[in-house]
Design a protein around this motif. Structure first.
Motif, short mmCIF file in Angstrom:
data_model
loop_
_atom_site.label_atom_id
_atom_site.label_comp_id
_atom_site.label_asym_id
_atom_site.label_seq_id
_atom_site.Cartn_x
_atom_site.Cartn_y
_atom_site.Cartn_z
N VAL A 14 0.84 -1.20 0.00
CA VAL A 14 0.00 0.00 0.00
C VAL A 14 0.87 1.25 0.00
O VAL A 14 0.59 2.23 -0.72
CB VAL A 14 -0.94 -0.02 1.22
N SER A 15 1.95 1.25 0.78
CA SER A 15 2.85 2.41 0.83
C SER A 15 3.51 2.65 -0.51
O SER A 15 3.64 3.80 -0.96
CB SER A 15 3.90 2.21 1.93
N GLU A 16 3.94 1.58 -1.17
CA GLU A 16 4.56 1.74 -2.48
C GLU A 16 3.56 2.28 -3.50
O GLU A 16 3.89 3.12 -4.35
CB GLU A 16 5.12 0.39 -2.97
N ALA A 17 2.29 1.82 -3.43
CA ALA A 17 1.27 2.33 -4.34
C ALA A 17 1.04 3.82 -4.10
O ALA A 17 0.90 4.61 -5.05
CB ALA A 17 -0.03 1.54 -4.16
N ALA A 18 0.98 4.22 -2.83
CA ALA A 18 0.80 5.64 -2.51
C ALA A 18 1.97 6.47 -3.03
O ALA A 18 1.78 7.58 -3.55
CB ALA A 18 0.63 5.82 -1.01
N LYS A 19 3.20 5.96 -2.91
CA LYS A 19 4.36 6.69 -3.41
C LYS A 19 4.27 6.89 -4.92
O LYS A 19 4.59 7.97 -5.43
CB LYS A 19 5.64 5.92 -3.07
N ARG A 20 3.86 5.83 -5.63
CA ARG A 20 3.78 5.94 -7.09
C ARG A 20 2.74 6.98 -7.51
O ARG A 20 2.97 7.78 -8.43
CB ARG A 20 3.46 4.58 -7.69
N VAL A 21 1.56 6.97 -6.85
CA VAL A 21 0.51 7.93 -7.21
C VAL A 21 0.95 9.34 -6.85
O VAL A 21 0.77 10.29 -7.64
CB VAL A 21 -0.81 7.55 -6.51
N ARG A 22 1.53 9.53 -5.66
CA ARG A 22 1.95 10.88 -5.23
C ARG A 22 3.06 11.43 -6.12
O ARG A 22 3.19 12.65 -6.27
CB ARG A 22 2.42 10.83 -3.78
N SER A 23 3.91 10.56 -6.66
CA SER A 23 5.03 11.02 -7.49
C SER A 23 4.58 11.47 -8.87
O SER A 23 5.34 12.09 -9.60
CB SER A 23 6.08 9.91 -7.63
N SER A 24 3.31 11.16 -9.25
CA SER A 24 2.80 11.53 -10.57
C SER A 24 1.62 12.49 -10.39
O SER A 24 0.54 12.09 -9.95
CB SER A 24 2.34 10.28 -11.33
N PRO A 25 1.81 13.78 -10.72
CA PRO A 25 0.69 14.74 -10.58
C PRO A 25 -0.56 14.32 -11.36
O PRO A 25 -1.68 14.49 -10.88
CB PRO A 25 1.27 16.05 -11.13
N LEU A 26 -0.36 13.76 -12.56
CA LEU A 26 -1.51 13.33 -13.35
C LEU A 26 -2.30 12.25 -12.63
O LEU A 26 -3.55 12.30 -12.55
CB LEU A 26 -1.04 12.83 -14.72
N SER A 27 -1.59 11.27 -12.07
CA SER A 27 -2.27 10.19 -11.34
C SER A 27 -2.94 10.72 -10.08
O SER A 27 -4.06 10.31 -9.75
CB SER A 27 -1.25 9.11 -10.97
N ALA A 28 -2.28 11.63 -9.39
CA ALA A 28 -2.84 12.16 -8.15
C ALA A 28 -4.13 12.92 -8.39
O ALA A 28 -5.16 12.69 -7.72
CB ALA A 28 -1.81 13.05 -7.46
N TRP A 29 -4.12 13.85 -9.36
CA TRP A 29 -5.33 14.64 -9.61
C TRP A 29 -6.40 13.81 -10.29
O TRP A 29 -7.61 14.06 -10.08
CB TRP A 29 -4.98 15.86 -10.45
#
Length: 355
Positions: A14-29
Motif C-alpha cells: 500500500v505504501s509503495e502504491a501511494a508513493k507511485r501515485v503521489r510522485s505523478s501529478p496526473l495520477s494524483a489529480w
C-alpha cells in the motif's frame, strides 16, 4: 509466512502504491477527480435509502483515500468539492448555499473531521518517511560495519601471512649466514681473508633483504632484479648466466619475482648448484603475445637432485604465492642434473588495473 509478515507485506504494498501515485501529478489529480465523482454518484444513488442527517456519508471515504494516495493538496481539493456538493444537494434547504445555524454546525463538523483526517494521514506519511530514512541509515551503517569487519578480517589474515613470512625469512637468513660463513672459510686461504669475505657477503645479504622489504620499484628491469636478488648468494659472477630481453616490471611483479629468486637462490646455496664449486645457474625470461611472461631458473653442475619427501612453505611460496602475482602458474622439476623452476603468467592484468 506468519500473520505479522503478511500484514507487513500488505503495508509495504500500500505504501509503495501511494508513493507511485503521489510522485505523478496526473495520477494524483485523476484519483481526486475519480474519488469525488464516485462519492457524488453513490450519494445520489443511495439518497433514497440513506437516513436523514448524513450528508457526508459517501464523501468521507473519498477524501480519506484521496489524501492517503494522492497527497494533501488533491485531498484538500477533493474535500472542498465534496463539502460544497453535500451543502448544495444534501443539506436543507436543498439546491442552495443557504447559511443557518444547522448548516453552520454541519459544515463545521465536516471541516473538523476532514481536517483531522488529512492531518493524521500526513503525519502518518511523515512518520513512514522518517522510518524509511532511519532504516536506510541503519542499512548503510550495517554495510559499513560489514565492510569494516571484512577489512579487519583481511588485515588479520594478512598479518598472519606476514608473520609466517617473517619467521620463514628469519630462518632462511640465519641459514644463509651460516652458508656464507662456511663457504668463505672453505675458499679462503687464511682466517683474516675468510673474515673479510664473510663480512662482505653478509652485508650483501642484508642489502638484498632491505631491497625486498623496503624498496618501492616503480619500474624494475628483470635483469636488475635477478642480479640484485642473487648477488648475496653467488661468489663468482661467472656462475650466473642470464638470457632475456629488457622487461620492466611494476612493483608487484618485481616483488613477486624477487621473492621467488631469493627462495631459489637460498635453496641452491644450501642444497643445489651453488653449494658445489662447479655449479652454475642459467636464468632466462621472455615476453610473448598478450604480455605473457615466462621465466626459467635452471641449475647445473651441482649435486644430484631428488624430490624432497616434504614440501615446506618455501615451495608453496614459489609455486602458489608468487604465480598469483602474475595470475599464472609455476612448477618445480627436481631433475637429476639440477633443479628447474618455470613460471608462466601475465604482465597485462595489473597494468590494466592501474591504468
Amino acid at each position: 509466512m506468519g500473520p505479522d509478515e503478511e500484514a507487513g507485506d500488505r503495508h509495504r504494498m500500500v505504501s509503495e502504491a501511494a508513493k507511485r501515485v503521489r510522485s505523478s501529478p496526473l495520477s494524483a489529480w485523476s484519483l481526486a477527480c475519480v474519488a469525488f465523482g464516485l462519492a457524488l454518484g453513490l450519494r445520489f444513488g443511495f439518497d433514497h435509502i440513506l437516513p436523514a442527517g448524513f450528508p457526508y456519508l459517501t464523501f468521507f471515504p473519498a477524501v480519506i483515500l484521496t489524501a492517503f494516495f494522492a497527497g494533501p493538496r488533491p485531498g484538500l481539493v477533493c474535500a472542498i468539492a465534496c463539502g460544497l456538493s453535500a451543502w448544495f444537494w444534501f443539506i436543507p434547504p436543498f439546491g442552495s448555499f443557504t447559511l443557518g445555524t444547522p448548516v453552520l454546525i454541519a459544515l463545521a463538523f465536516y471541516v473538523f473531521v476532514v481536517g483531522v483526517d488529512i492531518a493524521l494521514i500526513e503525519a502518518m506519511h511523515g512518520a513512514v518517511r522518517r522510518l524509511e530514512a532511519e532504516r536506510a541509515i541503519n542499512q548503510q551503517l550495517l554495510a559499513q560495519q560489514k565492510l569494516h569487519l571484512e577489512e579487519s578480517q583481511a588485515q588479520q589474515r594478512q598479518q598472519r601471512v606476514l608473520q609466517r613470512e617473517l619467521s620463514h625469512r628469519m630462518k632462511n637468513t640465519l641459514a644463509m649466514v651460516q652458508a656464507v660463513v662456511s663457504q668463505s672459510l672453505r675458499n679462503a686461504t687464511d682466517p683474516k681473508e675468510a673474515a673479510t669475505m664473510a663480512s662482505a657477503r653478509i652485508q650483501a645479504l642484508a642489502r638484498a633483504q632491505d631491497m625486498l622489504t623496503a624498496t618501492d620499484w616503480a619500474a624494475s628491469d628483470v635483469k636488475a632484479i635477478v642480479e640484485a636478488s642473487i648477488a648475496p648468494h653467488v661468489d663468482d659472477p661467472a656462475r650466473l648466466r642470464l638470457a632475456g630481453p629488457r622487461v620492466d616490471l611494476d612493483a608487484r611483479h618485481a616483488l613477486g619475482l624477487a621473492l621467488a629468486i631469493h627462495e631459489l637462490a637460498t635453496n641452491a646455496t644450501k642444497y643445489g648448484a651453488l653449494s658445489a664449486d662447479g655449479g652454475h645457474i642459467a636464468v632466462s625470461w621472455d615476453v610473448g603475445e598478450g604480455e605473457r611472461f615466462s621465466f626459467e631458473w635452471r641449475e647445473e653442475g651441482g649435486p644430484s637432485v631428488s624430490e624432497p619427501n616434504r614440501r615446506g612453505f618455501g615451495s608453496r611460496l614459489t609455486e602458489r604465492v608468487v604465480p598469483g602475482y602474475f595470475q599464472g602458474h609455476a612448477q618445480t622439476e627436481f631433475a637429476p642434473r639440477g633443479l628447474v623452476y618455470q613460471l608462466d603468467g601475465s604482465l597485462a592484468a595489473d597494468r590494466h588495473d592501474h591504468s
